[in-house]
Design a protein around this motif. Sequence first.
Motif, PDB file in Angstrom:
ATOM      1  N   THR A 154      -6.257  -5.301  14.509  1.00  0.00           N
ATOM      2  CA  THR A 154      -5.253  -6.326  14.784  1.00  0.00           C
ATOM      3  C   THR A 154      -3.939  -6.411  13.869  1.00  0.00           C
ATOM      4  O   THR A 154      -2.816  -6.545  14.229  1.00  0.00           O
ATOM      5  N   SER A 155      -4.167  -6.226  12.415  1.00  0.00           N
ATOM      6  CA  SER A 155      -3.167  -6.165  11.623  1.00  0.00           C
ATOM      7  C   SER A 155      -2.289  -4.964  12.023  1.00  0.00           C
ATOM      8  O   SER A 155      -0.780  -5.182  12.062  1.00  0.00           O
ATOM      9  N   PHE A 156      -2.576  -3.841  12.304  1.00  0.00           N
ATOM     10  CA  PHE A 156      -1.969  -2.510  12.833  1.00  0.00           C
ATOM     11  C   PHE A 156      -1.220  -2.763  14.108  1.00  0.00           C
ATOM     12  O   PHE A 156       0.199  -2.520  13.966  1.00  0.00           O
ATOM     13  N   GLU A 157      -1.864  -3.302  15.027  1.00  0.00           N
ATOM     14  CA  GLU A 157      -1.245  -3.701  16.584  1.00  0.00           C
ATOM     15  C   GLU A 157      -0.051  -4.606  16.265  1.00  0.00           C
ATOM     16  O   GLU A 157       1.059  -4.562  16.689  1.00  0.00           O
ATOM     17  N   HIS A 158      -0.283  -5.709  15.362  1.00  0.00           N
ATOM     18  CA  HIS A 158       0.690  -6.699  15.389  1.00  0.00           C
ATOM     19  C   HIS A 158       1.986  -6.375  14.632  1.00  0.00           C
ATOM     20  O   HIS A 158       3.060  -6.641  15.024  1.00  0.00           O
ATOM     21  N   ALA A 159       1.595  -5.581  13.293  1.00  0.00           N
ATOM     22  CA  ALA A 159       2.652  -5.292  12.783  1.00  0.00           C
ATOM     23  C   ALA A 159       3.552  -4.204  13.225  1.00  0.00           C
ATOM     24  O   ALA A 159       4.921  -4.417  13.527  1.00  0.00           O
ATOM     25  N   VAL A 160       3.299  -3.289  13.904  1.00  0.00           N
ATOM     26  CA  VAL A 160       3.801  -2.237  14.544  1.00  0.00           C
ATOM     27  C   VAL A 160       4.409  -2.771  15.905  1.00  0.00           C
ATOM     28  O   VAL A 160       5.629  -2.443  16.294  1.00  0.00           O
ATOM     29  N   SER A 161       3.817  -3.527  16.760  1.00  0.00           N
ATOM     30  CA  SER A 161       4.538  -4.037  18.067  1.00  0.00           C
ATOM     31  C   SER A 161       5.551  -4.968  17.642  1.00  0.00           C
ATOM     32  O   SER A 161       6.458  -4.992  18.471  1.00  0.00           O
ATOM     33  N   GLU A 191     -14.355  -6.123   9.628  1.00  0.00           N
ATOM     34  CA  GLU A 191     -13.198  -5.501   8.939  1.00  0.00           C
ATOM     35  C   GLU A 191     -12.368  -4.662   9.538  1.00  0.00           C
ATOM     36  O   GLU A 191     -11.177  -4.472   9.584  1.00  0.00           O
ATOM     37  N   LEU A 192     -13.097  -3.809  10.536  1.00  0.00           N
ATOM     38  CA  LEU A 192     -12.411  -2.990  11.555  1.00  0.00           C
ATOM     39  C   LEU A 192     -11.615  -3.714  12.461  1.00  0.00           C
ATOM     40  O   LEU A 192     -10.434  -3.112  12.883  1.00  0.00           O
ATOM     41  N   ASN A 193     -12.024  -4.835  13.040  1.00  0.00           N
ATOM     42  CA  ASN A 193     -11.211  -5.529  13.881  1.00  0.00           C
ATOM     43  C   ASN A 193      -9.707  -6.163  13.097  1.00  0.00           C
ATOM     44  O   ASN A 193      -8.719  -6.340  13.939  1.00  0.00           O
ATOM     45  N   PRO A 203      -3.464   1.149   6.002  1.00  0.00           N
ATOM     46  CA  PRO A 203      -3.392   2.360   5.447  1.00  0.00           C
ATOM     47  C   PRO A 203      -2.235   3.134   5.858  1.00  0.00           C
ATOM     48  O   PRO A 203      -1.091   2.572   6.293  1.00  0.00           O
ATOM     49  N   GLN A 204      -2.021   4.444   5.414  1.00  0.00           N
ATOM     50  CA  GLN A 204      -1.120   5.246   5.720  1.00  0.00           C
ATOM     51  C   GLN A 204      -0.879   5.559   7.377  1.00  0.00           C
ATOM     52  O   GLN A 204      -1.869   5.467   7.958  1.00  0.00           O
TER      53      GLN A 204
END
Length: 302
Positions: free
Chosen positions: A171-178, A165-167, A223-224
Amino acid sequence: MIVPRHDATYSRNELIAAIGVDQTYGEKIWTAFGFGRQKSDAKLFTDDDVEAFRLFARGAAVVDESAQIATARTIGLSLARLADWQADQLLEFSENPDVTWTLDEMAKALSRIQRLVWRIHLSIALEGSRSSHTGHDDHDDWTTTVGFVDLVGYTSLSRQLDHRELNELITSFEHAVSTVITMHDGQVIKTLGDGILFANSDPIRAARTALAIADLSGVPPLPQLRIGIAEGEVLARLGDVFGEPVNIAARLCGSARPGTILIDDNMAAAIDDDERFRVRSIAPLSVRGYRRLRASTLSRPK
């Protein structure tokens, strides 16, 4: 253990002898690439490799040795991290009964794709440096806008989530922001697990980037998020950036409320007249290294 190549004719020591450099210098470069000082008689290098390393070694005549070693270390660290991830992925694929390719076939395909992507990125970077003033060289003072983005409550989340779940979260965070950073012609400088450092030479585009990232805050699966932005001169070195704007952006990010953006005075002055943004000053912040850090919030007009 370093695996020999079937098409190679030179060992590590034979390579050093063939390019005609001092053995001590060769050992330093080999170590900087991340392979340690262990002896190896494995055949690892071809004639083309010798020519490439000979060109690299010639740089010692015009480039300080410490700079060459730093370059080798950066290459080694970056590729080691990439290779570790790729090895895990390839091994996972090889255990899938639906995958019919061998590890060697997948590695060769990945190698070709990797070289292609690198060549395209290098071409874009070279063209950008030639045709505009936004290009920068190592050790240059580069006036730019620096941004930090991080996940709010990451420490708590990392305790609640299992590794899978952490991975998925990271992964979602890095993909969306990048994706947002790239869409606004920015550059991801580095990822830090729960944070991303980026740069954009245009403060207007940097502000639009920050607002678009803030739109992602709290939208599942993320998350936020919170963002800190600072503008000024940084030192560009080996793909990274250093200097006061980096420190200020990090402090502003840490002080921002969930889902909000804090910017420094330089950034506020650069975008204050643009009607697409709403800039409001706040009380000075007392943060590590700065007793009275002047800051403003950035949002869209109401």
